[in-house]
Design a protein around this motif. Structure first.
Motif, PDB file in Angstrom:
ATOM      1  N   UNK A   7      51.175  39.819 -43.924  1.00  0.00           N
ATOM      2  CA  UNK A   7      51.812  39.508 -42.632  1.00  0.00           C
ATOM      3  C   UNK A   7      51.217  38.193 -42.142  1.00  0.00           C
ATOM      4  N   UNK A   9      51.115  35.152 -39.278  1.00  0.00           N
ATOM      5  CA  UNK A   9      51.445  34.648 -37.938  1.00  0.00           C
ATOM      6  C   UNK A   9      51.303  33.130 -37.989  1.00  0.00           C
ATOM      7  N   UNK A  50      43.033  33.020 -30.442  1.00  0.00           N
ATOM      8  CA  UNK A  50      44.341  33.454 -30.930  1.00  0.00           C
ATOM      9  C   UNK A  50      44.231  33.914 -32.381  1.00  0.00           C
ATOM     10  N   UNK A  52      41.571  34.925 -34.049  1.00  0.00           N
ATOM     11  CA  UNK A  52      40.833  36.173 -34.183  1.00  0.00           C
ATOM     12  C   UNK A  52      41.668  37.354 -33.707  1.00  0.00           C
ATOM     13  N   UNK A  53      42.440  37.126 -32.650  1.00  0.00           N
ATOM     14  CA  UNK A  53      43.268  38.216 -32.131  1.00  0.00           C
ATOM     15  C   UNK A  53      44.336  38.626 -33.137  1.00  0.00           C
ATOM     16  N   UNK A  54      44.912  37.614 -33.804  1.00  0.00           N
ATOM     17  CA  UNK A  54      45.929  37.932 -34.807  1.00  0.00           C
ATOM     18  C   UNK A  54      45.317  38.773 -35.920  1.00  0.00           C
ATOM     19  N   UNK A  56      42.703  40.607 -35.683  1.00  0.00           N
ATOM     20  CA  UNK A  56      42.319  41.871 -35.101  1.00  0.00           C
ATOM     21  C   UNK A  56      43.496  42.845 -35.061  1.00  0.00           C
ATOM     22  N   UNK A  57      44.709  42.311 -34.867  1.00  0.00           N
ATOM     23  CA  UNK A  57      45.879  43.177 -34.796  1.00  0.00           C
ATOM     24  C   UNK A  57      46.564  43.330 -36.147  1.00  0.00           C
ATOM     25  N   UNK A  58      45.888  42.922 -37.181  1.00  0.00           N
ATOM     26  CA  UNK A  58      46.405  43.256 -38.504  1.00  0.00           C
ATOM     27  C   UNK A  58      47.097  42.145 -39.267  1.00  0.00           C
ATOM     28  N   UNK A  59      47.013  40.902 -38.783  1.00  0.00           N
ATOM     29  CA  UNK A  59      47.588  39.808 -39.561  1.00  0.00           C
ATOM     30  C   UNK A  59      46.754  39.622 -40.826  1.00  0.00           C
TER      31      UNK A  59
END
Lengths: 66, 315, 932
Positions: A7, A9, A50, A52-54, A56-59
């Motif tokens: 996945x 982003x 951004x 790290x957040x991506x 963190x949510x599974x990117x």
């Protein structure tokens, strides 16, 4: 198509890469559909948060282009 | 060391008596050995609480941001560099400060001593130039000081303060010929998976107490990103992803600013080598921008400025 | 698709008849979907790709064409050739935009001024046998190669040669093809731009090559005289390994059937050499278009001997007919920055003439009052577009619609055939009101092309236009995943969910209206500064002209003549007089600006004159601080009365002409202090200046032996004429190298110059009676102060840095401040004047608007989070961030902020955010993107 697909982003600059992604469409180029684009006004805005957040949510991959 | 202590007291007494400063930030002897405590004194009567030995590893610059009025501060090499960082980040003004500079003879690592003593309780330490003697019930163990230094002190090349109003001793010779980045090179040599696993293991014991953040002079934001809720950058539980996010972002926030004072590592109750995160960034900043944090007020930190010839190899 | 047929009348009142050819596609209806191109059966050679590929008869001129609307090429279309056949485009057009019955329209328009910006035609090397062009596919012109390198070119950006579609390993560029060539069919002038573009192509070719490319440029002189071009040349040569061969090309011949080409040439030392290459690029020059010549005839304007518009150096954009202006390559070969400067200069000249008519045709748009949505829960309306079959043919739109209905906060969903059509827009307005929608999401094409259209609809519906978000399910979904409808549909749902998640977090934003102070300040009273001041004042705006010296005129008064022979002194005197007498110009002599604050439209500057200071308010500032001649520290300058710098020689020729009557030998040394490691730029004017001086000395004493010691002669453009003339008159040109610079010796008060001639590789001794040093142009040291005051960027040499080297050559990155003349970089009189007029035009654009609206998408601070560390203040390229004087907290001036977000990313405390791209919005999008 049971193969694993990452996945991705993508953070694309409004002025260059986002336009280029539009142009890829105008030119009817084909590419895999496992990418989700987030338009940003300039890569100046790009914060490591951004990315790290991506993740963190599974990117599986983050692409910043600008 | 006793000489430093008396000089510090002497200077502090003069400054307070003459009302040149409202307060003096220094160390006092800790309630347990091998941890000196930061102290802020405001009257000449308190001067004799000031103290100095090889366990003053806390970075006193941490107590400066946003202070008003004239103030004196005791500063080792790394504290002084962090004071410079504070000044360039508008956290304190030069003309507010009286800096009592300490030519630093490197700080001892209490953990190394405790480990060598297999956990026997140390009740008192004494020291001379090269030796630290730890005493407890039924034992008295001398250590060669060089063997029990904080890791960052062992590779430090800026022991003398870069900025001060009074230097309380002769400058100490700076170390040369030190391989400062052997630890980072080891990390760099790892493959991506190996490195990822290494860091996962490294932070596994983290309890998210944020002590590393709290002792760091660089962390002075009114609200830390870990506490923000809109957007919420990371969750509150000890989720491994959140923990890693915290450590990575903390390191990013220190990039180009960290003086490798080692306070974070000393403060960690779990003994996590958190410097592993900041060291690589420190090396990169040095190699890419020929910049070391806090050495001068003249140069802006490299991440604040853009030059057309900035390294762009990563693009 | 229009051309001028006829012009009558005179300046201030022309009537222009324009013939508009039919496009056969209604631009109002065309949705740029490309179906016509896809269905069109007729293939045609694509002239945009220099004939290297094919397109259809129904086509888009090129991918970035504006407007993005298709055209039918009636010369090739089957319908027009065999009346009534085919019509595939009409049949398949989903928007019914094709109208094959459209006819040409004749339009008459009344105008007060005209600007000719007709561009150039590349030189066609077919007439030259030398290069095998047209006979071998691997010999291409530079423009053809430009297309080969382009990602929208014939090979999608893969660098291959035509003969076998393989990547070339060795490429040669041949310079001056059709330029600097007096033979029949070629152009004697220098085309100015080819050296730099060849270097650029070589560098890009190297980037595009998969293995290391051997790139060689064969040249006569390398002419990288433009700003920062010399550094580019040095980088190409010294760091990127591009080989530069000073040479004369004898022939280019194919090598059997290998596809290779053999170049036979004579090198700098006169040796004959043969080398093989895989590809040869001809650096063709710039000529005037034939249709421009006939247009010029129609308009009755004078052309020079090369058919360029004949203009004076003092009025570089004025043609011989009042009210008609020329700019760009029609006025002479030139690069992009100078073309853009001239374009603005023409706007200034035309604007000055039309000053009385300004604003008379403006109509105000009625404003709809905006509904306050504070306190309302988000009510999102989603409009999903089929775009005919462009989206709906791939993505299952009804499924997306059904899905959108399930999303939180979505209260209304609609499916449209064309969301952008007028009737849907009208309906959208009604729906917004009827359902009380307060956030709108359109899932359709790209916000790049359609955001403003939908935002306008929101405005008309009384909704703040920033409560809008698009999901790009066409360009970035259906068009690129046409082979996989399932996944395209899934992706479209994700994109809609992301857009909805962002939209519920949107706030109404405001564009703040600011008044513009109707005055300007011009700093520097030289030719450029005075020209700017007149440009503003002649258009009705008061100007403060600040000059640090005792008198106006600057270096202009020291110059004798332009290279065309025009008297500079007389012209400057006239300009000074006009400035001094102009009622709207306040001249501040012996004055400097010592303090400045404010921002675009609202500056306050403190001018100090002696002990007196005066504060002036102005909407714009123009920096024209000039530059000066370097006093050389070498070549014994200052130790002998007959060693001059160029301007001193000029003055002495005027004041003591008899001193030169009996001089037998004169030497000029070029590049003194320029193009050296400590000053890595070309001073641009010195080659021309020395040749002019040499010709002047020849006039005083035709017997005088004159030597010009040079590295490259850079008489660009039509200046090549005087270089040719100097050679014809016997001036000797000796090439030296930077490693072995000439030596000047003084013994017994006599001068001797020693130089190693690069052609014969032998030292030459010249007993010179006068030596003139063509010394560098250097910027004034006090530019630094101005740079601090107005937050202006400078380059490493101390010249001011324009906002964009090509496209914004007179703007600073900081809004409202402009530059002109040598403050920007070395340049001759005509370019200074053009740049000054350009700066005036840019400044007038701002002043004439009277009010400006700040952008709404700007950064803002949350003071509670700010730690006052000042990183944003340092990092902002536009000077928009500052620290509050009392609290030390960051504040952003929306008038200066460009919305780049650098401050937001740099803020550790999270105190900064960007309107329209708040971090919580971005976070929400990331979360939703990964939620499925």
């Amino acid at each position: 198509m049971n193969e694993w697909e990452p996945k991705i982003i993508a953070f694309l600059c409004n002025w260059c890469s986002y336009s280029a992604a539009d142009l890829a469409g105008v030119s009817r180029l084909a590419y895999p559909s496992n990418i989700r684009v987030i338009r940003i006004p300039c890569t100046g805005l790009m914060s490591p948060k951004f990315i790290l957040n991506a993740f963190r949510h599974g990117a599986d991959g983050v692409w910043v282009s600008g | 060391m006793l000489k430093y202590t008396s000089k510090i007291r002497e200077t502090a007494r003069r400054l307070l008596t003459e009302h040149r400063v409202d307060a003096v930030i220094g160390f006092r002897k800790g309630t347990v050995p091998m941890i000196c405590q930061p102290v802020l004194i405001t009257t000449p009567q308190e001067v004799d609480t000031l103290y100095w030995d090889s366990f003053c590893g806390v970075n006193l610059a941490n107590y400066l941001p946003k202070r008003q009025g004239p103030i004196a501060i005791v500063a080792k090499g790394c504290d002084a560099r962090n004071i410079v960082v504070h000044m360039s980040e508008n956290q304190i003004k030069r003309d507010q400060l009286f800096i009592i500079g300490i030519p630093c003879k490197a700080m001892g690592d209490r953990r190394k001593i405790t480990r060598a003593l297999n956990g026997q309780e140390v009740l008192e330490v004494t020291e001379d130039a090269d030796t630290i003697v730890a005493k407890g019930e039924g034992f008295e163990m001398p250590f060669n000081k060089a063997d029990v230094l904080q890791d960052n002190c062992a590779i430090c090349i800026h022991r003398n303060p870069v900025i001060y109003d009074k230097l309380i001793g002769e400058p100490v010779p700076e170390q040369d010929g030190i391989d400062r980045y052997a630890d980072v090179q080891k990390l760099e040599a790892m493959g991506a998976d190996e490195r990822w696993n290494y860091f996962q293991d490294l932070v596994a014991p983290c309890i998210r107490c944020y002590a590393c953040r709290d002792v760091c002079p660089l962390c002075y934001c009114p609200t830390c990103f870990v506490d923000e809720s809109r957007p919420q950058w990371l969750g509150k539980s000890i989720d491994p992803t959140d923990t890693m996010t915290f450590h990575l972002l903390r390191a990013f926030h220190c990039a180009g600013r960290c003086t490798d004072c080692g306070a974070c590592e000393q403060a960690c109750p779990m003994g996590i080598r958190v410097r592993r995160f900041t060291r690589k960034l420190e090396k990169d900043v040095l190699e890419l921008y020929a910049y070391e944090a806090g050495m001068t007020m003249e140069a802006r930190p490299p991440l604040d400025v853009y030059r057309p010839d900035d390294s762009g190899d990563f693009i | 698709m229009s051309e001028v047929q006829e012009v009558s009348g005179e300046a201030g009142n022309f009537e222009v008849t324009v013939l508009q050819s039919p496009r056969y596609i209604d631009t109002d209806l065309c949705i740029a979907c490309g179906t016509c191109t896809e269905k069109c059966p007729k293939r045609v050679i694509d002239s945009f790709n220099a004939g290297l590929s094919r397109r259809k008869a129904a086509y888009l001129a090129y991918p970035q064409a504006v407007p993005q609307k298709y055209v039918i090429d009636s010369k090739n279309c089957i319908y027009f050739k065999k009346k009534g056949r085919c019509m595939a485009c009409k049949k398949f057009c989903p928007a019914d935009a094709v109208n094959l019955d459209e006819e040409a329209k004749v339009r008459k328009m009344r105008v007060g001024a005209m600007v000719l910006a007709t561009g150039f035609a590349p030189y066609d090397p077919l007439s030259r046998d030398t290069f095998s062009y047209g006979r071998h596919p691997n010999v291409v012109t530079s423009l053809e190669f430009e297309r080969i390198l382009s990602s929208s070119g014939p090979y999608q950006g893969h660098m291959v040669r035509a003969s076998d579609q393989k990547e070339p390993k060795r490429i040669a560029w041949l310079q001056c093809v059709g330029s600097r060539d007096s033979h029949h069919g070629a152009n004697p002038y220098c085309s100015t731009v080819c050296c730099t573009y060849a270097i650029k192509q070589a560098l890009i070719a190297k980037e595009h090559s998969t293995e290391s490319l051997d790139a060689t440029i064969f040249y006569i002189d390398i002419r990288t005289q433009g700003k920062d071009f010399e550094k580019y040349y040095m980088r190409a040569r010294d760091e990127e390994g591009i080989r530069f061969v000073k040479s004369k090309i004898d022939r280019v011949l194919p090598v059997d059937d290998t596809g290779k080409l053999m170049i036979r040439y004579v090198d700098a030392a006169g040796k004959r050499i043969e080398e093989e290459f895989d590809m040869v690029i001809l650096s063709v020059g710039l000529s005037v278009r034939k249709d421009t010549v006939s247009l010029a005839e129609k308009l009755g304007i004078e052309l020079d001997q090369y058919s360029f518009s004949a203009t004076s150096s003092f009025a570089p954009v004025e043609t011989s007919r009042p009210g008609i202006y020329a700019c760009g390559a029609f006025q002479g070969p030139k690069d992009i920055p100078y073309s853009v400067m001239q374009a603005s200069a023409a706007a200034c000249a035309a604007g000055t003439r039309l000053v009385e008519a300004r604003g008379t045709l403006v109509r105000e748009k009625p404003r709809v009052s905006e509904r306050v949505i504070a306190g309302e829960p988000p009510r999102v309306g989603v409009f999903v577009c089929n775009c005919g079959v462009n989206i709906g043919g791939i993505v299952r739109v009804p499924e997306v619609v059904a899905y959108a209905k399930t999303l939180p906060c979505v209260t209304y969903v609609e499916e449209n055939l064309f969301t952008c059509s007028q009737d849907t827009q009208d309906k959208m307005k009604e729906v917004i009101k009827e359902h009380g929608l307060n956030r709108i999401v359109v899932a359709a094409c790209s916000p790049r092309t359609h955001e403003t259209l939908f935002q306008e609809t929101l405005t008309q519906a009384g909704l703040n236009k920033y409560l809008f978000e698009m999901a790009n399910i066409r360009n970035q979904c259906s068009w690129v995943h046409s082979n996989d409808p399932d996944r395209a549909t899934e992706k479209a749902k994700d994109l809609v969910r992301m857009a909805v998640a962002k939209s519920v977090r949107l706030d109404p934003l405001e564009e703040v209206k600011l008044n513009v102070i109707q005055a300007g300040i011009v700093i520097g009273g030289g030719l450029a500064g005075m020209t700017v001041a007149l440009g503003l004042a002649d258009q009705g705006f008061p100007v403060h002209l600040v000059e640090k010296e005792k008198a106006l005129a600057g270096h202009g008064q020291k110059l004798l003549k332009t290279w065309k022979g025009e008297d500079v002194g007389a012209f400057v005197a006239e300009v000074v007089q006009r400035v001094e007498e102009h009622p709207l110009i306040s001249v501040h002599l012996q004055s400097t600006v010592v303090e400045a604050e404010g921002f675009v439209g609202n500056f306050r500057s403190t001018i100090r004159t002696g002990d007196v200071t005066e504060v002036v308010e102005h909407g714009t500032a123009i920096i024209a601080t000039g530059a000066h001649e370097l006093k050389p520290s070498d070549y014994h300058f200052g130790r002998h009365p007959n060693i001059f710098v160029s301007l001193d020689l000029d003055r002495t020729i005027v004041t003591e002409p008899e001193r030169f009557k009996d001089i037998k030998t004169a030497v000029f040394i070029q590049c003194v202090g320029s193009r050296e490691p400590q000053r890595r730029y070309c001073s641009k004017v010195c080659c021309t200046h020395s040749i002019q001086s040499a010709l002047r000395l020849k006039e005083l004493n035709p017997e005088m032996e004159i030597y010009i010691l040079f590295r490259d002669i850079r008489t660009y453009g039509q200046r090549e004429d005087i270089y040719r003339e100097a050679r014809a008159r016997g001036v000797a040109f000796i090439r030296y190298s930077l490693d072995e610079k000439p030596k000047v010796d003084i013994s017994d008060n006599k001068l001797r110059v020693t130089v190693k001639d690069q052609m014969i590789q032998v030292p030459i001794r010249i007993d010179a009676e006068i030596v003139t040093l063509a010394s560098a142009i250097v910027p004034p040291a006090d530019n630094k102060l101005l740079s601090k005051l107005y937050k202006l960027a400078m380059n490493e040499e101390g010249y001011f840095q324009e906002a964009h080297a090509k496209l914004r050559p007179v703007d600073f990155a900081v809004d409202g401040v402009f530059m002109a003349g040598l403050a920007h970089g070395p340049k001759p009189v005509e370019e200074s004047i053009a740049q000054a007029q350009a700066a005036a035009a840019r400044a007038v654009c701002l002043l004439a608007a009277r009010t400006i609206y700040t952008s709404a998408e700007v950064a803002y601070t949350n003071a509670a989070y700010c730690s006052g560390c000042g990183v944003c203040v340092e990092i902002c390229p536009f000077g928009a961030a500052s620290a509050d004087a009392e609290t030390g907290k960051a504040q952003i001036n929306p008038a200066q902020c460009k919305g780049c977000g650098l401050c937001v990313a740099s803020c550790r405390s999270g105190a900064l955010n960007l309107n329209g791209f708040d971090q919580d919005q971005t976070f929400a999008m990331i979360d939703e993107a990964l939620a499925s």
